[in-house]
Design a protein around this motif. Structure first.
Motif, PDB file in Angstrom:
ATOM      1  N   HIS A 132      86.651  31.193 153.416  1.00 33.55           N
ATOM      2  CA  HIS A 132      86.848  30.733 152.170  1.00 33.55           C
ATOM      3  C   HIS A 132      87.226  29.347 151.983  1.00 33.55           C
ATOM      4  O   HIS A 132      88.480  29.091 151.874  1.00 33.55           O
ATOM      5  N   HIS A 134      86.484  25.454 150.003  1.00 36.70           N
ATOM      6  CA  HIS A 134      85.466  24.434 149.133  1.00 36.70           C
ATOM      7  C   HIS A 134      85.576  23.209 149.480  1.00 36.70           C
ATOM      8  O   HIS A 134      86.242  22.359 149.043  1.00 36.70           O
ATOM      9  N   ALA A 175      82.809  28.596 149.362  1.00 37.68           N
ATOM     10  CA  ALA A 175      82.782  29.681 148.383  1.00 37.68           C
ATOM     11  C   ALA A 175      82.665  28.804 146.921  1.00 37.68           C
ATOM     12  O   ALA A 175      83.244  29.693 145.917  1.00 37.68           O
ATOM     13  N   LYS A 255      78.670  34.570 145.727  1.00 39.20           N
ATOM     14  CA  LYS A 255      80.042  34.292 144.975  1.00 39.20           C
ATOM     15  C   LYS A 255      79.952  34.770 143.568  1.00 39.20           C
ATOM     16  O   LYS A 255      79.492  34.223 142.669  1.00 39.20           O
ATOM     17  N   HIS A 316      91.283  36.959 147.765  1.00 34.21           N
ATOM     18  CA  HIS A 316      92.665  36.953 147.076  1.00 34.21           C
ATOM     19  C   HIS A 316      93.461  38.219 146.946  1.00 34.21           C
ATOM     20  O   HIS A 316      94.199  38.724 147.561  1.00 34.21           O
ATOM     21  N   ASP A 390      90.959  28.750 150.871  1.00 34.51           N
ATOM     22  CA  ASP A 390      90.555  28.092 149.527  1.00 34.51           C
ATOM     23  C   ASP A 390      90.821  26.764 149.549  1.00 34.51           C
ATOM     24  O   ASP A 390      91.157  26.092 148.951  1.00 34.51           O
TER      25      ASP A 390
END
Ligand SMILES: [Zn+2]
Length: 492
Positions: A132, A134, A175, A255, A316, A390
């Motif tokens: 995950h 970005h 993601a 996603k 999460h 993340d």
């Protein structure tokens, strides 16, 4: 190419010619490019049409041996299967794959064309996988993003891909944010980077977690490339169409956000987004196209409906109830915890309460502790956990700190390594070719200065990640004493 790298590293004058070190990266990228010119595609399990101009269906054939054999000699082997670590082991690399793993003492007659990476003081383990990330995320500062031309954003993203590879992340799943071009750039050897799996965008309801429309009537989703579609969709038919659109643009996975989040202004982490029918339609459409579904969901009805429709992973799940976690375990739904992002937000806010938007400061305390308790609960009830960070919302090239946070939240060091290697590979659908150091697997590995089983922090220290190999190609390796390192510097 590998053979030359070995000669350079062994050359007595190498310390006087530090520029040669940087050529390891360039040589590695060139090796990647020359492979691309041959009829196969990195990763080996791409569906037809994903690689430009190349039709590959199912497991590919090994190309004829073009590169000499390499041998990795390590003081300690953690092979990623969960087996006990072994001392003084060697990996025989042929082309892109591991051909054999055996005690160093049993090696003989390696021949002249073999590159030997002999580091008896280092630990070797599989390259790590962040499920995950970005990578194209430019940060939460809207004004700064407004002042970033698209070409600069693309070049920065490429740089972060290289930085992320150099800390030992050899594969990651993006993601939202990265388009097909960056993945192609890595596969074609234009830039060194991890093996990429992309989702392009967060499919969101209007006003949902992934909708960046602001109260002023303008979207803060900039700069955005044409290969990344708008993620908003409402109604069953539009949701199906959105999945098809994302697949058309080259997504490896879909996603979706079914709850609000900490990092978005509207709705809380318990707010349901999308209806059950909309979600069911998107999951059906994604699976019909052979794409797994990853869902951003923290808790409440938005998470519970994921358990009814066969999503593949929940990202999460910070506010999941115990029963939700038990159902995830029963159904085999993956958890991607992403402890890094809340950890970093907490640190920033402690340092400067004004450093993040007020809605993040307001929501974070309700999530931070319970997320960590839930992580432990998920572990206890047998939920499959794959490492994810993340990254992007918290800066880049710090992904490996997640292993430390997972240990702090209840995992053993070995469990955190498995979540970041074998389990990550399984979640990516690459469990039979990635994630462990066994014969027949792709040669993705890192060599670490230290024993991560006694101190997990060593994997999170970029200076201790001494060697990075992806697809049998070395991208980073130790420098002789006194040499000046010219590799791209990893941000603190
Ligand atoms: Zn995310």
């Amino acid at each position: 190419m590998l053979w030359r790298i070995g000669l350079l590293s062994a050359h007595p004058d190498f310390s006087d010619r530090p520029h040669l070190f940087f050529r390891v990266s360039l040589a590695a990228a060139m090796a990647e490019a020359s492979r691309q010119a041959r009829p196969h595609c990195e990763g080996g399990r791409r569906a037809s049409g994903v690689c430009p101009g190349i039709a590959v269906e199912g497991p590919e054939e090994d190309p004829p041996m073009q590169t000499p054999t390499a041998v990795i000699k390590a003081g300690l082997l953690i092979n990623g299967t969960g087996a006990r670590p072994e001392r003084n082991m060697a990996l025989i690399i042929e082309g892109r794959k591991i051909a054999d793993v055996r005690p160093t003492a049993s090696l003989s007659n390696l021949g002249d064309m073999v590159t030997v990476y002999d580091f008896p003081q280092l630990t070797v383990m599989p390259g790590m996988i962040d499920t995950h990330d970005h990578l194209a995320h430019l940060g939460l500062d809207v004004k700064q993003r407004m002042n970033t031309p698209p070409s600069l954003a693309v070049l920065q993203t490429g740089r972060w891909a290289t930085d992320t590879l150099m800390i030992g992340i050899t594969s990651f799943r993006d993601a939202a944010g990265v388009d097909l071009g960056l993945k192609m750039a890595v596969e074609q050897g234009v830039i060194p980077g991890p093996r990429l799996f992309i989702s392009l965008v967060i499919i969101t309801q209007t006003g949902g977690h992934g909708d960046l429309m602001q109260p002023c009537g303008l979207s803060s989703d900039f700069p955005r490339l044409p290969g990344v579609p708008d993620g908003a969709a409402d109604g069953v038919d539009a949701c199906r169409r959105k999945v098809r659109e994302v697949v058309r643009l080259g997504a490896d996975c879909i996603k979706i956000a079914t709850t609000g989040g900490v990092g978005s202004p509207r709705g809380g982490p318990m707010t349901r987004q999308f209806t059950l029918d909309e979600l069911r339609a998107m999951v059906d459409e994604a699976h019909a196209a052979g794409k797994p579904v990853m869902v951003h969901a923290h808790g409440g009805d938005g998470l519970k409906m994921c358990l009814q429709v066969g999503v593949d992973s929940i990202e999460h799940a910070a506010l999941a109830e115990p029963r939700d976690l038990e159902r995830m375990a029963e159904l085999g739904i993956w958890l991607v915890p992403t402890l890094s992002v809340t950890q970093r937000m907490k640190e920033w806010l402690e340092r400067d309460p004004q450093s993040l938007p007020a809605y993040i400061a307001a929501k974070l305390p309700g999530v931070f502790d319970v997320q960590r308790r839930n992580f432990k609960k998920a572990l206890e009830c047998g939920v499959k956990i794959a490492m994810g960070t993340d990254a992007g919302a918290l800066g880049h090239a710090q992904n490996t700190k997640e292993l430390v946070y997972m240990v702090e939240a209840g995992m053993t060091p070995m469990q955190s390594i498995l979540a970041s290697t074998r389990m990550g590979a399984e979640l990516l659908g690459m469990g039979d070719s990635l994630g462990t150091l066994e014969p027949g697997r792709l040669a993705d590995l890192v060599m670490i200065d230290g024993d991560p089983l006694s101190d997990i922090a060593v994997v999170a220290d970029p200076d201790r990640v001494k060697l990075v190999m992806k697809n049998g190609i070395v991208y980073k390796m130790p420098v002789p004493q006194g040499a000046r390192v010219l590799e791209p510097k990893v941000r603190a």
